[in-house]
Design a protein around this motif. Structure first.
Motif, PDB file in Angstrom:
ATOM      1  N   UNK A 153      49.198  91.556  25.647  1.00 48.68           N
ATOM      2  CA  UNK A 153      48.044  92.324  25.822  1.00 48.68           C
ATOM      3  C   UNK A 153      47.204  92.080  27.323  1.00 48.68           C
ATOM      4  N   UNK A 154      48.044  91.762  28.201  1.00 48.70           N
ATOM      5  CA  UNK A 154      47.559  91.457  29.650  1.00 48.70           C
ATOM      6  C   UNK A 154      47.120  92.849  30.377  1.00 48.70           C
ATOM      7  N   UNK A 155      46.475  92.681  31.340  1.00 44.66           N
ATOM      8  CA  UNK A 155      45.824  93.717  32.013  1.00 44.66           C
ATOM      9  C   UNK A 155      47.040  93.898  33.206  1.00 44.66           C
ATOM     10  N   UNK A 156      47.609  95.054  33.225  1.00 43.12           N
ATOM     11  CA  UNK A 156      48.641  95.348  34.166  1.00 43.12           C
ATOM     12  C   UNK A 156      48.221  96.167  35.380  1.00 43.12           C
ATOM     13  N   UNK A 157      48.699  95.499  36.409  1.00 38.21           N
ATOM     14  CA  UNK A 157      48.367  96.200  37.817  1.00 38.21           C
ATOM     15  C   UNK A 157      49.475  96.380  38.640  1.00 38.21           C
ATOM     16  N   UNK A 158      49.617  97.944  38.986  1.00 35.64           N
ATOM     17  CA  UNK A 158      50.576  98.443  39.814  1.00 35.64           C
ATOM     18  C   UNK A 158      50.224  97.933  41.180  1.00 35.64           C
ATOM     19  N   UNK A 159      51.263  97.573  42.101  1.00 36.08           N
ATOM     20  CA  UNK A 159      50.883  97.177  43.682  1.00 36.08           C
ATOM     21  C   UNK A 159      52.050  98.002  44.396  1.00 36.08           C
ATOM     22  N   UNK A 160      51.737  98.468  45.647  1.00 36.34           N
ATOM     23  CA  UNK A 160      52.637  99.169  46.390  1.00 36.34           C
ATOM     24  C   UNK A 160      53.021  98.184  47.665  1.00 36.34           C
ATOM     25  N   UNK A 161      54.291  98.287  48.060  1.00 27.80           N
ATOM     26  CA  UNK A 161      55.055  97.407  48.772  1.00 27.80           C
ATOM     27  C   UNK A 161      54.869  97.923  50.328  1.00 27.80           C
ATOM     28  N   UNK A 162      54.659  97.137  51.440  1.00 25.89           N
ATOM     29  CA  UNK A 162      55.007  97.726  52.861  1.00 25.89           C
ATOM     30  C   UNK A 162      55.804  96.721  53.496  1.00 25.89           C
ATOM     31  N   UNK A 163      57.179  96.953  53.757  1.00 23.31           N
ATOM     32  CA  UNK A 163      58.111  96.043  54.206  1.00 23.31           C
ATOM     33  C   UNK A 163      58.356  94.800  53.384  1.00 23.31           C
ATOM     34  N   UNK A 218      64.648 102.243  45.296  1.00 20.05           N
ATOM     35  CA  UNK A 218      64.505 101.932  46.759  1.00 20.05           C
ATOM     36  C   UNK A 218      63.332 102.951  47.392  1.00 20.05           C
ATOM     37  N   UNK A 219      63.549 104.030  47.405  1.00 17.63           N
ATOM     38  CA  UNK A 219      62.638 105.009  47.743  1.00 17.63           C
ATOM     39  C   UNK A 219      61.618 105.416  46.856  1.00 17.63           C
ATOM     40  N   UNK A 220      60.500 105.789  47.260  1.00 20.34           N
ATOM     41  CA  UNK A 220      59.208 105.907  46.416  1.00 20.34           C
ATOM     42  C   UNK A 220      59.423 107.441  45.881  1.00 20.34           C
ATOM     43  N   UNK A 221      59.429 107.336  44.436  1.00 28.38           N
ATOM     44  CA  UNK A 221      59.706 108.539  43.651  1.00 28.38           C
ATOM     45  C   UNK A 221      58.332 108.339  42.414  1.00 28.38           C
ATOM     46  N   UNK A 222      57.657 109.339  42.192  1.00 23.05           N
ATOM     47  CA  UNK A 222      56.507 109.239  41.579  1.00 23.05           C
ATOM     48  C   UNK A 222      56.968 109.332  40.072  1.00 23.05           C
ATOM     49  N   UNK A 223      57.886 110.260  39.740  1.00 23.74           N
ATOM     50  CA  UNK A 223      58.401 110.693  38.570  1.00 23.74           C
ATOM     51  C   UNK A 223      59.029 109.059  37.944  1.00 23.74           C
ATOM     52  N   UNK A 224      60.178 108.721  38.642  1.00 23.04           N
ATOM     53  CA  UNK A 224      60.901 107.148  38.219  1.00 23.04           C
ATOM     54  C   UNK A 224      59.706 106.319  38.216  1.00 23.04           C
ATOM     55  N   UNK A 225      58.869 106.060  39.356  1.00 23.23           N
ATOM     56  CA  UNK A 225      57.928 104.886  39.192  1.00 23.23           C
ATOM     57  C   UNK A 225      57.087 105.134  37.852  1.00 23.23           C
ATOM     58  N   UNK A 226      56.584 106.240  37.746  1.00 25.29           N
ATOM     59  CA  UNK A 226      55.770 106.409  36.267  1.00 25.29           C
ATOM     60  C   UNK A 226      56.592 105.854  35.263  1.00 25.29           C
ATOM     61  N   UNK A 227      57.891 106.332  35.128  1.00 25.40           N
ATOM     62  CA  UNK A 227      58.580 105.723  34.086  1.00 25.40           C
ATOM     63  C   UNK A 227      58.623 104.235  33.906  1.00 25.40           C
ATOM     64  N   UNK A 228      58.764 103.565  35.159  1.00 23.33           N
ATOM     65  CA  UNK A 228      58.822 102.319  34.960  1.00 23.33           C
ATOM     66  C   UNK A 228      57.379 101.476  34.531  1.00 23.33           C
ATOM     67  N   UNK A 229      56.465 102.189  34.989  1.00 22.04           N
ATOM     68  CA  UNK A 229      54.979 101.670  34.868  1.00 22.04           C
ATOM     69  C   UNK A 229      54.901 101.755  33.255  1.00 22.04           C
ATOM     70  N   UNK A 230      55.085 103.064  32.748  1.00 17.54           N
ATOM     71  CA  UNK A 230      54.850 103.425  31.386  1.00 17.54           C
ATOM     72  C   UNK A 230      55.544 102.454  30.422  1.00 17.54           C
ATOM     73  N   UNK A 231      57.060 101.752  31.254  1.00 23.65           N
ATOM     74  CA  UNK A 231      57.692 100.922  30.309  1.00 23.65           C
ATOM     75  C   UNK A 231      56.967  99.486  30.327  1.00 23.65           C
ATOM     76  N   UNK A 232      56.474  99.230  31.494  1.00 24.56           N
ATOM     77  CA  UNK A 232      55.788  97.912  31.700  1.00 24.56           C
ATOM     78  C   UNK A 232      54.619  97.969  30.691  1.00 24.56           C
ATOM     79  N   UNK A 233      53.852  99.067  30.706  1.00 22.91           N
ATOM     80  CA  UNK A 233      52.666  99.072  29.714  1.00 22.91           C
ATOM     81  C   UNK A 233      53.071  98.647  28.402  1.00 22.91           C
ATOM     82  N   UNK A 234      54.192  99.363  27.909  1.00 18.05           N
ATOM     83  CA  UNK A 234      54.607  99.165  26.451  1.00 18.05           C
ATOM     84  C   UNK A 234      55.200  97.597  26.381  1.00 18.05           C
ATOM     85  N   UNK A 235      55.951  97.231  27.422  1.00 20.59           N
ATOM     86  CA  UNK A 235      56.282  95.815  27.171  1.00 20.59           C
ATOM     87  C   UNK A 235      55.186  94.872  26.919  1.00 20.59           C
ATOM     88  N   UNK A 236      54.315  94.866  28.029  1.00 23.81           N
ATOM     89  CA  UNK A 236      53.324  93.912  27.906  1.00 23.81           C
ATOM     90  C   UNK A 236      52.235  94.113  27.031  1.00 23.81           C
TER      91      UNK A 236
END
Length: 321
Positions: free
Chosen positions: A1-11, A69-87
């Motif tokens: 039930x944790x609060x999930x926070x997405x972070x962006x990376x730079x280098x 490795x490259x920013x992809x909104x569709x794939x990143x959204x799927x990863x985020x949705x999976x993390x929401x469900x796991x947590x």
């Protein structure tokens, strides 16, 4: 039930705006008597990601497949949705950016979640779940009741101060299966500005307008920016005239910024430009016209010729160091 926070990376490091989101998410987690978990996607060193703990996170999920490795909104959204469900997360926090905006909309559709952008304060839990958000390009605020079982909050830049503590977070590998459809569009090339501070991440920005009279007269502004360790920006007419590169264009149709200090040099203050800077904590306007509209929006104003004022400011900054 944790609060999930997405972070962006730079280098390989977490961006400043994302650290603000971590601090905000950790504060929300305290109100919910739970923990804050960070999701990072892309190449990064575990020691760098563990620093999220200094801003309140207890755990970092790191998705680092080569396909991501490259920013992809569709794939990143799927990863985020999976993390929401796991947590089993009921609250998801996103930093303000073009990538996060695109991801948030997709994740809300995937999970049937409620989504609110431009959030400026911690939720009010006294009567349901209400958040305050910025509207009309920062000219007004609205209080929104969020009723969805899963709530996605997009945080406005500079809405919360990210104070670094001393904690560290555990880092776990996270590699959910992703549908092939997420990769129908591929990034084949990236060109990033190098050797420059990012406008969206900068604490101080020195920006110029047509009052600088031409590209050959820009050096005094650059000297002040260098002395302050600041990023440089410009108004739309300046970029349209090719006096400065278009990636420096700040305004409603350019980049919207929220630094701690914004110094406008020879910029009249058109409403389109003000819409891009009104989230700055402190605004200083320098203009020889005492009737320039920018003075009405500025916290401090200097009436004078920029070519006289800028060298004096630069000298004062250097002497103060």
């Amino acid at each position: 039930m944790s609060v999930l926070i997405f972070v962006e990376l730079d280098n390989g490091s977490i961006k400043k705006t994302s650290l603000e989101a971590v601090a905000y998410g950790a504060a929300v987690a305290q109100t919910q008597s739970t923990t804050a978990t960070v999701l990072a996607i892309g190449n990064a060193d575990s020691n760098e990601l563990a620093k999220a703990g200094a801003y309140g996170a207890s755990k970092v999920l790191h998705a680092n497949e080569a396909a991501l490795s490259n920013e992809n909104a569709m794939a990143y959204a799927s990863v985020l949705a999976a993390a929401v469900q796991q947590e089993s997360s009921k609250i998801v926090i996103l930093p303000k950016s073009g990538l996060s905006d695109a991801m948030g909309a997709r994740v809300a559709a995937k999970l049937g979640a409620s989504i609110v952008s431009g959030v400026t304060e911690l939720p009010d839990l006294s009567n349901g779940f209400q958040v305050k958000r910025s509207i009309y390009t920062g000219k007004a605020f609205a209080t929104v009741e969020v009723k969805g079982d899963i709530k996605i909050l997009g945080i406005k830049k500079n809405a919360i101060e990210a104070q670094e503590g001393s904690g560290t977070a555990t880092v776990e590998s996270f590699n959910p299966s992703l549908p092939d459809g997420d990769f129908t569009a591929k990034v084949i090339n990236q060109e990033k500005a190098s050797g420059e501070l990012s406008l969206t991440e900068a604490d101080i920005i020195v920006s110029g307008g047509r009052g600088m009279k031409g590209p050959e007269h820009w050096q005094p502004l650059l000297d002040l920016a260098e002395a302050l360790g600041a990023a440089t920006g410009c108004s739309k007419p300046v970029s349209d005239l090719d006096w400065r590169p278009h990636h420096e264009h700040i305004g409603q149709t350019g980049i919207k910024v929220a630094p701690n200090l914004y110094i406008a040099c020879g910029i009249s203050g058109a409403i389109q430009h003000l819409a891009g800077v009104n989230s700055s904590k402190v605004i200083v306007a320098i203009n020889k016209d005492p009737e320039a509209p920018f003075f009405k929006a500025a916290d401090y104003g200097i009436v004078g010729d920029v070519f006289d004022v800028l060298p004096r400011l630069t000298k004062a900054v250097k002497e103060s160091k």
